[in-house]
Write a protein that holds these residues in place. Structure first.
Motif, PDB file in Angstrom:
ATOM      1  N   THR A   1       0.837  -1.200   0.000  1.00 31.71           N
ATOM      2  CA  THR A   1       0.000   0.000   0.000  1.00 31.71           C
ATOM      3  C   THR A   1       0.874   1.253   0.000  1.00 31.71           C
ATOM      4  O   THR A   1       2.095   1.196   0.095  1.00 31.71           O
ATOM      5  CB  THR A   1      -0.928   0.033   1.229  1.00 31.71           C
ATOM      6  OG1 THR A   1      -0.118   0.037   2.423  1.00 31.71           O
ATOM      7  CG2 THR A   1      -1.842  -1.177   1.276  1.00 31.71           C
TER       8      THR A   1
ATOM      9  N   THR B   1       3.168   1.302  -3.504  1.00 27.75           N
ATOM     10  CA  THR B   1       2.276   1.039  -4.631  1.00 27.75           C
ATOM     11  C   THR B   1       2.375   2.153  -5.663  1.00 27.75           C
ATOM     12  O   THR B   1       2.274   1.904  -6.869  1.00 27.75           O
ATOM     13  CB  THR B   1       0.821   0.901  -4.161  1.00 27.75           C
ATOM     14  OG1 THR B   1       0.767  -0.088  -3.130  1.00 27.75           O
ATOM     15  CG2 THR B   1      -0.103   0.493  -5.286  1.00 27.75           C
TER      16      THR B   1
ATOM     17  N   LEU C   1      -3.640  -7.773  -0.135  1.00 30.91           N
ATOM     18  CA  LEU C   1      -4.235  -6.438  -0.206  1.00 30.91           C
ATOM     19  C   LEU C   1      -3.268  -5.531  -0.958  1.00 30.91           C
ATOM     20  O   LEU C   1      -2.106  -5.390  -0.566  1.00 30.91           O
ATOM     21  CB  LEU C   1      -4.488  -5.890   1.196  1.00 30.91           C
ATOM     22  CG  LEU C   1      -4.999  -4.440   1.276  1.00 30.91           C
ATOM     23  CD1 LEU C   1      -6.397  -4.339   0.698  1.00 30.91           C
ATOM     24  CD2 LEU C   1      -4.981  -3.932   2.711  1.00 30.91           C
TER      25      LEU C   1
ATOM     26  N   GLY D   1      -3.071  -1.662  -2.887  1.00 34.60           N
ATOM     27  CA  GLY D   1      -3.729  -0.403  -3.182  1.00 34.60           C
ATOM     28  C   GLY D   1      -2.926   0.767  -2.661  1.00 34.60           C
ATOM     29  O   GLY D   1      -1.865   0.597  -2.057  1.00 34.60           O
TER      30      GLY D   1
ATOM     31  N   PRO E   1      -9.224   0.541   2.112  1.00 33.73           N
ATOM     32  CA  PRO E   1     -10.641   0.520   1.723  1.00 33.73           C
ATOM     33  C   PRO E   1     -11.523   1.424   2.582  1.00 33.73           C
ATOM     34  O   PRO E   1     -12.424   2.085   2.067  1.00 33.73           O
ATOM     35  CB  PRO E   1     -11.026  -0.960   1.902  1.00 33.73           C
ATOM     36  CG  PRO E   1      -9.739  -1.711   1.806  1.00 33.73           C
ATOM     37  CD  PRO E   1      -8.695  -0.809   2.368  1.00 33.73           C
TER      38      PRO E   1
ATOM     39  N   GLN F   1      -9.526  -4.326  -4.060  1.00 33.41           N
ATOM     40  CA  GLN F   1      -8.100  -4.193  -3.714  1.00 33.41           C
ATOM     41  C   GLN F   1      -7.433  -5.519  -3.338  1.00 33.41           C
ATOM     42  O   GLN F   1      -6.291  -5.517  -2.888  1.00 33.41           O
ATOM     43  CB  GLN F   1      -7.885  -3.177  -2.576  1.00 33.41           C
ATOM     44  CG  GLN F   1      -8.150  -1.742  -3.006  1.00 33.41           C
ATOM     45  CD  GLN F   1      -7.772  -0.737  -1.934  1.00 33.41           C
ATOM     46  OE1 GLN F   1      -7.950  -1.006  -0.744  1.00 33.41           O
ATOM     47  NE2 GLN F   1      -7.251   0.405  -2.332  1.00 33.41           N
ATOM     48  N   ARG F   2      -8.105  -6.624  -3.540  1.00 30.97           N
ATOM     49  CA  ARG F   2      -7.458  -7.917  -3.344  1.00 30.97           C
ATOM     50  C   ARG F   2      -6.845  -8.386  -4.675  1.00 30.97           C
ATOM     51  O   ARG F   2      -7.257  -7.954  -5.756  1.00 30.97           O
ATOM     52  CB  ARG F   2      -8.463  -8.951  -2.830  1.00 30.97           C
ATOM     53  CG  ARG F   2      -8.984  -8.633  -1.433  1.00 30.97           C
ATOM     54  CD  ARG F   2      -7.877  -8.757  -0.389  1.00 30.97           C
ATOM     55  NE  ARG F   2      -8.305  -8.278   0.919  1.00 30.97           N
ATOM     56  CZ  ARG F   2      -7.533  -8.309   2.020  1.00 30.97           C
ATOM     57  NH1 ARG F   2      -6.312  -8.807   1.941  1.00 30.97           N
ATOM     58  NH2 ARG F   2      -7.985  -7.843   3.158  1.00 30.97           N
TER      59      ARG F   2
ATOM     60  N   LEU G   1      -7.772  -7.405  -8.680  1.00 27.99           N
ATOM     61  CA  LEU G   1      -6.867  -6.618  -9.511  1.00 27.99           C
ATOM     62  C   LEU G   1      -6.415  -7.394 -10.748  1.00 27.99           C
ATOM     63  O   LEU G   1      -6.162  -6.793 -11.796  1.00 27.99           O
ATOM     64  CB  LEU G   1      -5.655  -6.185  -8.686  1.00 27.99           C
ATOM     65  CG  LEU G   1      -5.959  -5.250  -7.511  1.00 27.99           C
ATOM     66  CD1 LEU G   1      -4.674  -4.816  -6.826  1.00 27.99           C
ATOM     67  CD2 LEU G   1      -6.749  -4.030  -7.968  1.00 27.99           C
TER      68      LEU G   1
END
Length: 305
Positions: free
Chosen positions: A224, A228, A245, A247, A251, A267-268, A272
């Motif tokens: 994240t 990312t 996860l 992103g 979330p 976002q899993r 994706l």
């Protein structure tokens, strides 16, 4: 007639009281306790499955590469990832550069130096990145791993310098670079110096591309924030572990911002892949084989230096 008195009989001496020194076994054989000893049950013998609540035997989890029977790919540290990625678990460690500590003299109620010391004691590492060089499925490669156990894998100066060192090592050896990502974002204790690493790692990837060397990213749980937004999404191929996860913002933050309910699995890794941001979701046990095939194909017979 005078009364006859019966002479008092001598009483046996009182038996000395034996102090209670334990159970019957110790009284029967005083040396047994020393021979057998006491075996304490390790505190970490069992691990709780985050999904089912079932207690899992630690040694069985280690054998399954920390994948639970329910399919949850649990987080693992950098040394474990390096061992299972390289052929026969053999690789050459590459040192990570040293950087200035606490350049901003930062404190958020607790001095940054103290947080670093606590993280190092808990993880046994200097910082979040670890680098190794060896063969993956028969193909030489440099592998850099982001360790979430060290301050949530946060991106700071040490992580940025380590990434650049890994890219330079790959260029020197003329081999691909594989990066396992796992981060909660930038390290706030380093302020703008942490954010600068997003640009610096991007430039290191451009140097790899200029040499026509592949850059493969394996997204793990969680990836994240600034990671990312930089090198995690700049690979030639993006793999991901199941359920990871992935992103920029979390979330809950997104839902609170747009005031809408997000789709299931948002976002899993699987979601994706469906949307085209991930090329393939690969179970952990298959990653070395899949990585080896991709590296061999992309290098197209080119030899390492």
């Amino acid at each position: 007639m005078a009364d006859r008195k019966t002479p008092d009989r001598p009483q046996p001496p009182a038996r000395p009281q034996t102090p209670n020194r334990g159970g019957w076994l110790s009284r029967f054989a005083p040396g047994v306790r020393k021979i057998v000893g006491r075996r304490d049950t390790p505190d970490n013998l069992w691990v709780k499955d985050p999904d089912t609540g079932e207690m899992l035997y630690r040694s069985e989890l280690e054998t399954s590469l920390w994948v639970t029977p329910s399919g949850r790919h649990m987080r693992i540290n950098a040394p474990t990832r390096l061992r299972f990625t390289f052929d026969d678990g053999e690789y050459e460690p590459i040192d990570t550069p040293e950087v200035p500590e606490d350049p901003l003299n930062f404190s958020d109620g607790k001095p940054y130096r103290e947080r670093l010391a606590a993280a190092r004691k808990a993880s046994g590492r200097r910082d979040t990145m670890a680098i190794g060089y060896g063969e993956v499925g028969g193909s030489p490669a440099v592998v850099i791993v982001q360790d979430f156990t060290f301050m949530g894998g946060s991106l700071g100066m040490a992580a940025g310098e380590a990434f650049i060192a890994a890219a330079e090592a790959a260029i020197e050896r003329k081999v691909p670079l594989v990066c396992y990502t796992a981060a909660g974002g930038a390290r706030m204790q380093e302020g703008a110096l942490s954010l600068m690493q997003m640009a610096r790692t991007t430039l290191a990837i451009q140097d790899l591309k200029a040499q026509r060397l592949p850059f493969i990213v394996v997204l793990t749980d969680p990836t994240t924030g600034g990671v990312t937004a930089s090198y995690a999404m700049l690979g030639d191929v993006h793999l991901a572990e199941p359920g990871a996860l992935i992103g920029f913002a979390g979330p809950r933050v997104i839902e609170a911002t747009i005031r809408e309910k997000l789709p299931p699995g948002f976002q899993r890794a699987e979601y994706l892949q469906e949307k085209g941001m991930v090329d393939r979701v690969v179970p952990r046990a298959d990653l070395p084989r899949v990585l080896g095939q991709i590296l061999s194909m992309l290098m197209d017979g080119r030899k390492a230096a």
